[in-house]
Scaffold this motif. Structure first.
Motif, PDB file in Angstrom:
ATOM      1  N   VAL A   4       0.838  -1.205   0.000  1.00 15.37           N
ATOM      2  CA  VAL A   4       0.000   0.000   0.000  1.00 15.37           C
ATOM      3  C   VAL A   4       0.869   1.249   0.000  1.00 15.37           C
ATOM      4  CG1 VAL A   4      -1.713   1.314   1.297  1.00 15.37           C
ATOM      5  CG2 VAL A   4      -1.921  -1.174   1.136  1.00 15.37           C
ATOM      6  N   GLU A   5       1.902   1.254   0.806  1.00 15.56           N
ATOM      7  CA  GLU A   5       2.787   2.415   0.884  1.00 15.56           C
ATOM      8  C   GLU A   5       3.559   2.609  -0.428  1.00 15.56           C
ATOM      9  OE1 GLU A   5       2.812   4.777   3.172  1.00 15.56           O
ATOM     10  OE2 GLU A   5       1.086   3.629   3.893  1.00 15.56           O
ATOM     11  N   LEU A   6       3.940   1.515  -1.060  1.00 17.09           N
ATOM     12  CA  LEU A   6       4.645   1.623  -2.342  1.00 17.09           C
ATOM     13  C   LEU A   6       3.755   2.278  -3.391  1.00 17.09           C
ATOM     14  CD1 LEU A   6       7.030   0.974  -4.220  1.00 17.09           C
ATOM     15  CD2 LEU A   6       5.976  -1.254  -4.644  1.00 17.09           C
ATOM     16  N   ILE A   7       2.502   1.846  -3.462  1.00 17.05           N
ATOM     17  CA  ILE A   7       1.571   2.427  -4.429  1.00 17.05           C
ATOM     18  C   ILE A   7       1.248   3.875  -4.065  1.00 17.05           C
ATOM     19  CG2 ILE A   7      -0.726   2.265  -5.433  1.00 17.05           C
ATOM     20  CD1 ILE A   7       1.258   0.153  -6.402  1.00 17.05           C
ATOM     21  N   ARG A   8       1.216   4.172  -2.773  1.00 15.63           N
ATOM     22  CA  ARG A   8       0.980   5.559  -2.360  1.00 15.63           C
ATOM     23  C   ARG A   8       2.110   6.466  -2.860  1.00 15.63           C
ATOM     24  NH1 ARG A   8      -2.427   6.945   1.774  1.00 15.63           N
ATOM     25  NH2 ARG A   8      -2.165   4.940   2.811  1.00 15.63           N
ATOM     26  N   ARG A   9       3.339   5.982  -2.782  1.00 17.99           N
ATOM     27  CA  ARG A   9       4.474   6.765  -3.287  1.00 17.99           C
ATOM     28  C   ARG A   9       4.408   6.889  -4.813  1.00 17.99           C
ATOM     29  NH1 ARG A   9       7.308   3.573   0.521  1.00 17.99           N
ATOM     30  NH2 ARG A   9       8.215   2.283  -1.147  1.00 17.99           N
ATOM     31  N   LYS A  10       4.030   5.790  -5.456  1.00 16.98           N
ATOM     32  CA  LYS A  10       3.898   5.832  -6.913  1.00 16.98           C
ATOM     33  C   LYS A  10       2.824   6.827  -7.327  1.00 16.98           C
ATOM     34  CE  LYS A  10       4.725   4.467 -11.112  1.00 16.98           C
ATOM     35  NZ  LYS A  10       6.006   4.795 -11.782  1.00 16.98           N
ATOM     36  N   GLU A  11       1.757   6.889  -6.557  1.00 17.21           N
ATOM     37  CA  GLU A  11       0.686   7.857  -6.836  1.00 17.21           C
ATOM     38  C   GLU A  11       1.218   9.290  -6.746  1.00 17.21           C
ATOM     39  OE1 GLU A  11      -3.687   9.215  -5.073  1.00 17.21           O
ATOM     40  OE2 GLU A  11      -2.206   8.236  -3.788  1.00 17.21           O
ATOM     41  N   ALA A  12       2.015   9.561  -5.714  1.00 18.32           N
ATOM     42  CA  ALA A  12       2.580  10.901  -5.558  1.00 18.32           C
ATOM     43  C   ALA A  12       3.500  11.247  -6.723  1.00 18.32           C
ATOM     44  CB  ALA A  12       3.333  10.986  -4.233  1.00 18.32           C
ATOM     45  N   GLU A  13       4.292  10.274  -7.170  1.00 21.72           N
ATOM     46  CA  GLU A  13       5.170  10.504  -8.324  1.00 21.72           C
ATOM     47  C   GLU A  13       4.348  10.786  -9.585  1.00 21.72           C
ATOM     48  OE1 GLU A  13       7.583   7.062  -8.688  1.00 21.72           O
ATOM     49  OE2 GLU A  13       8.648   7.367  -6.785  1.00 21.72           O
ATOM     50  N   LYS A  14       3.292   9.994  -9.779  1.00 20.35           N
ATOM     51  CA  LYS A  14       2.449  10.170 -10.952  1.00 20.35           C
ATOM     52  C   LYS A  14       1.761  11.529 -10.928  1.00 20.35           C
ATOM     53  CE  LYS A  14       1.358   7.281 -13.592  1.00 20.35           C
ATOM     54  NZ  LYS A  14       1.847   6.895 -14.941  1.00 20.35           N
ATOM     55  N   ARG A  15       1.320  11.960  -9.760  1.00 18.23           N
ATOM     56  CA  ARG A  15       0.671  13.265  -9.651  1.00 18.23           C
ATOM     57  C   ARG A  15       1.651  14.380 -10.004  1.00 18.23           C
ATOM     58  NH1 ARG A  15      -1.919  12.806  -4.915  1.00 18.23           N
ATOM     59  NH2 ARG A  15      -3.848  12.283  -6.009  1.00 18.23           N
ATOM     60  N   ALA A  16       2.890  14.260  -9.524  1.00 19.96           N
ATOM     61  CA  ALA A  16       3.909  15.266  -9.844  1.00 19.96           C
ATOM     62  C   ALA A  16       4.194  15.281 -11.347  1.00 19.96           C
ATOM     63  CB  ALA A  16       5.188  14.986  -9.058  1.00 19.96           C
ATOM     64  N   GLU A  17       4.230  14.098 -11.964  1.00 25.10           N
ATOM     65  CA  GLU A  17       4.438  14.017 -13.417  1.00 25.10           C
ATOM     66  C   GLU A  17       3.296  14.698 -14.171  1.00 25.10           C
ATOM     67  OE1 GLU A  17       4.798   9.939 -14.460  1.00 25.10           O
ATOM     68  OE2 GLU A  17       6.654   9.613 -13.321  1.00 25.10           O
ATOM     69  N   ASN A  18       2.072  14.430 -13.754  1.00 29.48           N
ATOM     70  CA  ASN A  18       0.924  15.013 -14.431  1.00 29.48           C
ATOM     71  C   ASN A  18       0.896  16.530 -14.274  1.00 29.48           C
ATOM     72  OD1 ASN A  18       0.021  12.530 -15.322  1.00 29.48           O
ATOM     73  ND2 ASN A  18      -1.477  12.259 -13.691  1.00 29.48           N
TER      74      ASN A  18
END
Length: 318
Positions: A236-250
Motif C-alpha cells: 500500500v505504501e509503495l503504491i501511495r508513493r507511486k501515486e505521488a510521483e504520478k501526480r507530480a508528473e501530471n
C-alpha cells in the motif's frame, strides 16, 4: 508526439502513419462536434439546476486530449491486438461530460436529464451504476444520437463522489496502465497485490461518500472490484508513493502544456503583427487618398470682367 513520417510515439507506445491518420480523423470529428454538444449540455444543466440543483463539472475537459486518445489506441494494439479502426469506431468518451446532484435530489435529477436528452434525439447505449462498488462510485452512461450517430459519455456524480474520483485519478491511471507490471517486474502474484493496494487506496476516499437514495433505479448495477483485506501494508505504501510521483508528473505535463500553448499564442501574435502593421499602413494610405481636397487659397485679387460689371442689380459677376 507526431513523427516527421506522420507516425506517432509516446510513453512506450507507437502508431504507424496510417494508424495515426485513422485515430486523428476520428478525434477531429469529435472536435468538430464539441461546441454543439457543449451548448446542449449547458442547456440541460440550466434546466436541471433550477429543478434539482444540477451542476456541470469540468466543461473545459469535454474533449478528450488527442495525445491521450492516441496512447489509448496504441495500447489497445500492443496489449490486446485491437486494430485502431475498431478503437476509433467504438470509442465513446472523446466527448464527455459530468453532472453532479446533491444526494437527496440525485436520482430525480438523473431521471430528468434522461428525459431532456431523449427530447434532443439521444438514447443511452450503456448505463453502468457502480454505487455499490468499493473502488468507484457513480453512474457512467454513453449516449448516441438516433440520426447523426454522434456519441458522448455522461457521468452522474454527487459533489463528494466527484471529488473522490478526481483525487483518485492517478491511482486509476496506475491501475490501468503498465505501471503495475513494471513495478512487479513480471511477477503476476506481486502485480495482483499491487493492484489490490491501489484499490484499497481508492476505496479510502469513497468511505464517507453518501450513496443517493433511489439510485438503484438507474441503469445496470455493477460491482467490478473487491477489496483484499490482507494486502500487505508495504505494498500500500509503495503504491501511495507511486501515486505521488504520478501526480507530480501530471502536474509537470500540465504546466509544460500550458507554457507551450502560451508560447504558441505569443508566436502567432508576433507573426500577425507585420500583417497587421501593413494592413494599418494601407488603410492609412487609402484614407489619406480618399480625403477631400481643400480649395487652393490665393492672395491674388479677383479679376472683374468689365463687360459684365453688373447683372440685374445683384452685384459683380466673378
Amino acid at each position: 508526439m507526431t513523427e516527421p513520417t506522420g507516425g506517432w510515439k509516446g510513453e512506450g507506445y507507437e502508431l504507424s502513419p496510417e494508424q495515426n491518420r485513422v485515430v486523428t480523423e476520428r478525434w477531429e470529428q469529435a472536435a468538430a462536434a464539441r461546441d454543439r454538444m457543449d451548448a446542449m449540455m449547458k442547456d440541460v444543466q440550466q434546466e436541471t439546476a433550477q429543478s434539482h440543483g444540477g451542476k456541470l463539472e469540468g466543461l473545459q475537459y469535454s474533449l478528450k486530449d488527442v495525445e491521450s486518445f492516441r496512447r489509448k489506441a496504441a495500447a489497445a494494439v500492443e496489449e490486446k491486438n485491437v486494430p485502431v479502426e475498431k478503437t476509433a469506431r467504438k470509442v465513446n468518451d472523446l466527448n464527455r461530460y459530468t453532472l453532479t446532484f446533491e444526494p437527496d435530489s440525485y436520482t430525480e435529477g438523473v431521471e430528468r436529464t434522461y428525459e431532456r436528452l431523449r427530447e434532443q434525439g439521444y438514447e443511452p447505449t450503456a448505463e453502468k451504476n457502480t454505487w455499490q462498488d468499493p473502488v468507484y462510485k457513480g453512474v457512467n452512461t454513453t449516449w448516441r444520437h438516433t440520426q447523426s450517430e454522434e456519441k458522448f459519455e455522461l457521468q452522474f456524480h454527487t459533489p463528494d463522489s466527484f471529488k473522490a474520483k478526481m483525487e483518485n485519478h492517478e491511482l486509476y491511471e496506475i491501475s490501468r496502465s503498465n505501471d503495475i507490471d513494471e513495478l512487479a517486474k513480471g511477477d503476476e502474484e506481486l502485480a495482483k497485490s499491487y493492484l489490490d493496494a491501489a484499490n484499497h487506496l481508492q476505496n479510502e476516499r469513497y468511505k464517507n461518500v453518501r450513496i443517493p437514495p433511489g439510485q438503484e433505479r438507474i441503469g445496470e448495477q455493477l460491482i467490478r472490484d473487491e477489496l483484499n483485506p490482507r494486502v500487505p501494508a508495504e505494498h500500500v505504501e509503495l503504491i501511495r508513493r507511486k501515486e505521488a510521483e504520478k501526480r507530480a508528473e501530471n502536474e509537470a505535463k500540465a504546466l509544460a502544456k500550458a507554457e507551450a500553448k502560451k508560447l504558441a499564442e505569443q508566436a502567432s501574435l508576433q507573426l500577425d503583427q507585420p500583417a497587421q502593421a501593413a494592413s494599418r499602413g494601407l488603410s492609412d494610405r487609402l484614407s489619406a487618398s480618399a480625403a477631400p481636397q481643400r480649395p487652393r487659397q490665393t492672395t491674388e485679387a479677383p479679376r472683374v470682367d468689365p463687360l459684365r460689371a453688373q447683372s440685374r442689380g445683384r452685384g459683380p459677376s466673378l
